[in-house]
Enzyme design. Structure first.
Site, PDB file in Angstrom:
ATOM      1  N   GLU A 125       2.108   3.239  -2.988  1.00 19.96           N
ATOM      2  CA  GLU A 125       0.933   3.052  -3.843  1.00 19.96           C
ATOM      3  C   GLU A 125      -0.019   2.031  -3.254  1.00 19.96           C
ATOM      4  OE1 GLU A 125       1.789   1.867  -7.891  1.00 19.96           O
ATOM      5  OE2 GLU A 125       3.567   3.147  -7.867  1.00 19.96           O
ATOM      6  N   CYS A 128      -5.431  -3.414  -2.524  1.00 23.81           N
ATOM      7  CA  CYS A 128      -4.079  -3.976  -2.565  1.00 23.81           C
ATOM      8  C   CYS A 128      -3.149  -2.961  -1.914  1.00 23.81           C
ATOM      9  CB  CYS A 128      -3.687  -4.204  -4.028  1.00 23.81           C
ATOM     10  SG  CYS A 128      -1.978  -4.684  -4.247  1.00 23.81           S
ATOM     11  N   CYS A 186      11.611  -1.815  -2.635  1.00 22.67           N
ATOM     12  CA  CYS A 186      11.749  -3.255  -2.406  1.00 22.67           C
ATOM     13  C   CYS A 186      13.172  -3.677  -2.744  1.00 22.67           C
ATOM     14  CB  CYS A 186      10.753  -3.996  -3.302  1.00 22.67           C
ATOM     15  SG  CYS A 186      10.734  -5.788  -3.019  1.00 22.67           S
ATOM     16  N   CYS A 221      13.165  -8.510  -8.408  1.00 27.68           N
ATOM     17  CA  CYS A 221      12.521  -9.279  -9.495  1.00 27.68           C
ATOM     18  C   CYS A 221      12.634  -8.484 -10.803  1.00 27.68           C
ATOM     19  CB  CYS A 221      11.055  -9.564  -9.164  1.00 27.68           C
ATOM     20  SG  CYS A 221      10.844 -10.525  -7.664  1.00 27.68           S
ATOM     21  N   CYS A 281       9.610  -6.308 -12.355  1.00 29.77           N
ATOM     22  CA  CYS A 281       8.828  -5.492 -11.423  1.00 29.77           C
ATOM     23  C   CYS A 281       9.386  -4.074 -11.285  1.00 29.77           C
ATOM     24  CB  CYS A 281       8.799  -6.175 -10.056  1.00 29.77           C
ATOM     25  SG  CYS A 281       7.850  -5.279  -8.830  1.00 29.77           S
ATOM     26  N   CYS A 304       2.554  -2.944 -10.557  1.00 29.73           N
ATOM     27  CA  CYS A 304       3.152  -2.705  -9.257  1.00 29.73           C
ATOM     28  C   CYS A 304       4.292  -1.687  -9.322  1.00 29.73           C
ATOM     29  CB  CYS A 304       3.677  -4.058  -8.800  1.00 29.73           C
ATOM     30  SG  CYS A 304       4.206  -4.129  -7.143  1.00 29.73           S
TER      31      CYS A 304
HETATM   32  N1  SAH Z   1       6.894  -9.192  -2.701  1.00 32.72           N
HETATM   33  C1  SAH Z   1       5.628  -9.848  -2.764  1.00 32.72           C
HETATM   34  C2  SAH Z   1       4.448  -8.913  -2.961  1.00 32.72           C
HETATM   35  C3  SAH Z   1       4.593  -7.769  -3.919  1.00 32.72           C
HETATM   36  S1  SAH Z   1       4.648  -8.128  -5.640  1.00 32.72           S
HETATM   37  C4  SAH Z   1       5.649 -10.911  -3.838  1.00 32.72           C
HETATM   38  O1  SAH Z   1       6.668 -11.074  -4.497  1.00 32.72           O
HETATM   39  O2  SAH Z   1       4.674 -11.634  -3.962  1.00 32.72           O
HETATM   40  C5  SAH Z   1       2.995  -8.556  -6.021  1.00 32.72           C
HETATM   41  C6  SAH Z   1       2.834  -9.441  -7.238  1.00 32.72           C
HETATM   42  O3  SAH Z   1       2.925  -8.686  -8.448  1.00 32.72           O
HETATM   43  C7  SAH Z   1       3.890 -10.526  -7.319  1.00 32.72           C
HETATM   44  O4  SAH Z   1       3.307 -11.735  -7.716  1.00 32.72           O
HETATM   45  C8  SAH Z   1       4.782  -9.963  -8.406  1.00 32.72           C
HETATM   46  O5  SAH Z   1       5.577 -10.950  -8.936  1.00 32.72           O
HETATM   47  C9  SAH Z   1       3.781  -9.350  -9.343  1.00 32.72           C
HETATM   48  N2  SAH Z   1       4.308  -8.406 -10.322  1.00 32.72           N
HETATM   49  C10 SAH Z   1       5.227  -7.438 -10.138  1.00 32.72           C
HETATM   50  N3  SAH Z   1       5.452  -6.769 -11.277  1.00 32.72           N
HETATM   51  C11 SAH Z   1       4.651  -7.304 -12.209  1.00 32.72           C
HETATM   52  C12 SAH Z   1       4.434  -7.050 -13.590  1.00 32.72           C
HETATM   53  N4  SAH Z   1       5.105  -6.095 -14.237  1.00 32.72           N
HETATM   54  N5  SAH Z   1       3.515  -7.822 -14.238  1.00 32.72           N
HETATM   55  C13 SAH Z   1       2.822  -8.785 -13.579  1.00 32.72           C
HETATM   56  N6  SAH Z   1       2.995  -9.069 -12.285  1.00 32.72           N
HETATM   57  C14 SAH Z   1       3.905  -8.356 -11.601  1.00 32.72           C
END
Ligand code: SAH
Length: 346
Positions: free
Chosen positions: A92, A105, A112, A116, A119, A333
């Protein structure tokens, strides 16, 4: 494996072209077609002979991503692209329209492994790294699709860019090359969940990109609850590495902090956060969490977000509340890819 020409630097490409018996200047011609004219295939390269185009088609792989689906937000014009890769995987990318220009972006991996909790990108696990050309072409395909120049790039889509370090560096080199698309390093942001040794490595590269850390918690204990990477690197170690990056590059660093109701949005969190990130030029983006159906997390109310912001500002921290974009189009994301994967299974 056949040569991935879009991942080559101009000198590597020229060397390759000469090695197959072509004159030196052809290297630059092909490089221009790929990185300036954003050609989608060799067929567009009309100043090359038909036989050379055929030879290149047979002996190299020309990465040009196909948009499987484009979702366009009615609210703010955000466009979300689902691209098919040549091996059938999908990634994406998102185009956002700001006053200062167009921002894309991009994803850096298929899936991944970071896990987290909030996510969607990580739920189906990790499949593979993206090549430099696959990262670049997310930008080129979008630029071509809208017929406009992209001015900013954020590596904040699916994947952990510092876990795909060498390809990331090559991608940045190609994207910022004066002979190519020529985006300024200052207009590139790389976001990481905090792979400490790679942050120190990146500091040595002396780039002028912005480094963003997905912090999302004010203490090690709380970070462990939502980000498994905290098992490998303590929160203090990560913030120290970020401060080192700021000091050695002279670039102001960014922290991302996604606000989750009842998890990380209390007054005490704001206080602990101030202590943690203070004493270093930085900026913090507050992002109300974008709830995903697989998890039970809710976003902090807008009053709660404002309150949190004020607490940080009282302590002289630069805060921005990130405008939520594309909420109506699987904006979070990894949501669109995940939806597609599920459709494929049913
Ligand atoms: N792995 C990298 C980049 C990808 S995630 C990182 O962790 O920074 C990009 C951003 O989106 C990160 O800050 C992540 O924590 C955030 N993110 C992912 N899922 C999300 C969600 N459901 N709501 C808000 N932010 C989210």
């Amino acid at each position: 494996m056949s040569q991935d020409v879009k991942s080559m630097t101009l000198s590597e490409l020229t060397e390759y072209i000469v090695s197959i018996g072509e004159p030196t200047f052809r290297g630059k011609q092909i490089y221009d077609w790929m990185h300036i004219h954003l050609a989608r295939s060799y067929d567009e390269m009309t100043n090359l002979s038909k036989s050379l185009r055929e030879k290149l088609r047979d002996t190299t792989s020309y990465i040009a991503l196909e948009a499987e689906e484009i979702q366009i937000s009615k609210e703010d014009g955000t466009r979300k692209y689902l691209f098919a890769l040549s091996d059938g995987n999908m990634v994406e990318s998102v185009l956002m329209r700001y006053k200062h220009g167009l921002s894309v972006c991009i994803s850096s991996q298929v899936g991944c492994k970071m896990g987290c909790r909030f996510c969607a990108s990580t739920i189906d696990g990790f499949l593979r790294n993206l090549t430099p050309s696959e990262m670049l072409d997310q930008i080129y395909a979008i630029s071509k699709d809208v017929g406009e120049r992209i001015s900013n790039v954020v590596v904040m889509g699916t994947g952990e860019p510092l876990d795909n370090y060498d390809n990331l560096l090559r991608f940045i080199d190609l994207l910022t090359n004066q002979d190519g698309y020529n985006i300024s390093q200052r207009n590139i942001t790389v976001s990481t969940c905090g792979i400490v040794p790679r942050i120190y490595d990146l500091a040595k590269e002396k780039l002028t990109i912005t480094l963003a850390l997905s912090l999302h918690a004010s203490t090690q204990e709380k970070r462990l609850e939502i980000m498994p990477v905290a098992n490998s690197y303590d929160i203090n170690e990560v913030v120290e590495a970020m401060k080192y990056y700021a000091n050695s590059t002279g670039r102001r660093i960014t922290y991302e902090y996604t606000l989750i109701a009842g998890v990380n949005d209390s007054d005490l969190d704001a206080k602990n956060l101030t202590k943690l990130i203070g004493n270093c030029p930085c900026h913090i983006n507050l992002i109300p969490v974008n709830p995903i159906s697989e998890r039970d997390y809710n976003s902090t109310s807008s009053e709660g977000v404002l309150r949190f912001k004020k607490k940080l500002e009282k302590n002289a921290i630069n805060v921005t509340i990130r405008r939520e974009m594309g909420r109506d189009i699987d904006g979070a994301c990894g949501q669109l890819r995940r939806k597609k994967l599920k459709e494929g299974l049913s």
